[in-house]
Design a protein around this motif. Structure first.
Motif, PDB file in Angstrom:
ATOM      1  N   LEU A   1    -128.767 -15.080 -12.092  1.00  8.18           N
ATOM      2  CA  LEU A   1    -128.128 -16.262 -12.681  1.00  8.18           C
ATOM      3  C   LEU A   1    -127.539 -17.165 -11.607  1.00  8.18           C
ATOM      4  O   LEU A   1    -127.015 -16.691 -10.594  1.00  8.18           O
ATOM      5  N   GLU A   2    -127.602 -18.473 -11.852  1.00  9.36           N
ATOM      6  CA  GLU A   2    -126.910 -19.426 -10.996  1.00  9.36           C
ATOM      7  C   GLU A   2    -125.400 -19.306 -11.229  1.00  9.36           C
ATOM      8  O   GLU A   2    -124.952 -18.847 -12.301  1.00  9.36           O
TER       9      GLU A   2
ATOM     10  N   GLU B   1    -123.173 -21.409 -12.072  1.00 11.63           N
ATOM     11  CA  GLU B   1    -122.703 -22.097 -13.273  1.00 11.63           C
ATOM     12  C   GLU B   1    -122.900 -21.233 -14.514  1.00 11.63           C
ATOM     13  O   GLU B   1    -122.019 -21.143 -15.378  1.00 11.63           O
ATOM     14  N   ALA B   2    -124.068 -20.616 -14.631  1.00 13.66           N
ATOM     15  CA  ALA B   2    -124.344 -19.747 -15.767  1.00 13.66           C
ATOM     16  C   ALA B   2    -123.424 -18.528 -15.759  1.00 13.66           C
ATOM     17  O   ALA B   2    -122.976 -18.053 -16.813  1.00 13.66           O
TER      18      ALA B   2
ATOM     19  N   ASN C   1    -127.056 -24.180 -19.576  1.00  6.88           N
ATOM     20  CA  ASN C   1    -126.724 -22.831 -19.120  1.00  6.88           C
ATOM     21  C   ASN C   1    -126.577 -21.862 -20.291  1.00  6.88           C
ATOM     22  O   ASN C   1    -126.870 -20.670 -20.161  1.00  6.88           O
ATOM     23  N   CYS C   2    -126.154 -22.371 -21.422  1.00  9.47           N
ATOM     24  CA  CYS C   2    -126.101 -21.550 -22.631  1.00  9.47           C
ATOM     25  C   CYS C   2    -127.506 -21.080 -23.004  1.00  9.47           C
ATOM     26  O   CYS C   2    -127.723 -19.911 -23.343  1.00  9.47           O
TER      27      CYS C   2
ATOM     28  N   ILE D   1    -129.977 -20.644 -21.049  1.00  4.23           N
ATOM     29  CA  ILE D   1    -130.383 -19.620 -20.078  1.00  4.23           C
ATOM     30  C   ILE D   1    -129.817 -18.255 -20.464  1.00  4.23           C
ATOM     31  O   ILE D   1    -130.512 -17.235 -20.415  1.00  4.23           O
TER      32      ILE D   1
END
Length: 379
Positions: A31-32, A34-35, A71-72, A74
């Motif tokens: 995950l990045e 932000e995620a 991001n949600c 993801i």
């Protein structure tokens, strides 16, 4: 199904690895940042459906400025979050447990917790004292998360916000007449305020008052009385003898005595509250109108109709001037005055019939006046 998430994660585990934790770690590492932050924020919510609007609010208070929805998506694709319906999500309890572990490793953990609490306090402040069915429906999905804020995240609530989650929960249940469900939140509000502030603090007084009002609503007058007495004394100590909150406390204690039929105890408190509000708030303030109406109600219950009438006239004049014509208080004062005037007309008619006879012109006039009042009564 939330169980499907665990099954999908289990499939992602590498050969030799076992368990959801291993699969979760693989997902987490990919995950990045932000995620990851969004996932950690989501872990603060209770194990209940999460409205997306609450996530956006908590993210805003936490200063998360990236694309939340992307991001949600993801997180849903990686089986860390389930979409229950449009803009409503939920996390499996095991995934939430793992995410909370990641949250504690995050540098911004406290910031996320503070932001989450601020979002929940905003929800609590939006719940009115007497919520309508629409307002109840709007708040329902937030209630489990508000409860979690009150019980789990007290340390991240500021002094000004500390009792707000309890206030919101108490309003939500008490406003529906669900007194049994409201009681523990009223009690915890008081114990929490005392634990942080000691016995002498406005939040303690507020919590005492709310608990006393709940007892009053249940008819538990003997339980409510010592609380109202304590609130009055505390308010005077904290704010001085001349303060609008002292007048409110006087009025509440008087109302309790009135409900018990203790009219001689209630009258001086009603009069003192009325005089204080006139001094502090001006003669035409809506709170003065409320005090006038309350004192008039006491006189009405005692059959002192001639004492009550001028007070109700004043109360209605203030309400019609300062509040709208269809304001609940204006309508109540108007109906109270109409009821009183019918009582006076009945009283006058009975006296005229006894002293003058049924056919006397004055007796006939009194009878006609009474019929006119009955016809003109507003529903």
């Amino acid at each position: 199904m939330l169980a499907d998430i665990l099954a999908q994660l289990q499939k992602q585990a590498s050969p030799g690895e076992s368990g959801v934790a291993a699969a979760f770690e693989l997902n987490w590492q990919s995950l990045e940042p932000e995620a990851q932050k969004l996932a950690c924020l989501l872990s603060l919510f209770a194990l209940a459906p999460i409205p997306w609007s609450l996530v956006e609010s908590a993210a805003s208070y936490s200063d998360l400025e990236f694309d939340l929805k992307a991001n949600c998506t993801i997180l849903v694709e990686r089986y860390l979050l389930q979409e229950l319906a449009e803009d409503t999500y939920q996390i499996h309890d095991r995934i939430r447990e793992l995410l909370q572990q990641k949250l504690e490793e995050l540098a911004e953990a406290d910031e996320l917790k503070h932001g989450y609490c601020q979002a929940m306090v905003a929800v609590a402040k939006d719940i009115p004292q007497t919520p309508t069915l629409i307002e109840i429906a709007q708040a329902t999905l937030a209630i489990p998360h508000l409860a979690g804020t009150a019980t789990v995240y007290q340390a991240w609530l500021s002094d000004d916000d500390l009792i707000w989650p309890f206030l919101g929960l108490g309003r939500f249940y008490q406003g529906q007449g669900a007194y049994v469900q409201a009681l523990p939140w009223r009690e915890q509000s008081l114990s929490t305020a005392r634990k942080r502030f000691g016995d002498e603090h406005p939040s303690v007084a507020t919590s005492l008052n709310n608990l006393a009002q709940l007892y009053y609503s249940q008819g538990r007058y003997s339980d409510a009385e010592p609380l109202y007495t304590e609130i009055l004394a505390m308010t005077k100590r904290l704010l001085g003898d001349e303060h609008p909150s002292v007048a409110t406390s006087l009025n509440n204690l008087a109302q309790l005595y009135y409900s018990q039929g203790r009219y001689s105890d209630a009258e001086p408190l009603y009069i003192e509250a009325l005089s204080m509000r006139k001094r502090l708030l001006a003669d035409k303030h809506p709170s003065v109108a409320t005090s006038l109406n309350n004192l008039a109600g006491l006189y009405y219950s005692q059959g002192r109709y001639s004492d009550a009438e001028p007070l109700l006239i004043q109360a209605l004049e203030i309400a019609e001037t300062r509040l709208r014509a269809n304001h609940p208080n204006t309508i109540t004062f108007r109906q109270n005055l109409e009821d009183l005037r019918r009582k006076l007309s009945i009283q006058a008619l009975e006296i005229a019939e006894k002293r003058l006879g049924a056919n006397h012109p004055n007796t006939v006039t009194f009878g006609e006046n009474l019929e006119e009042l009955r016809r003109n009564r507003q529903p």
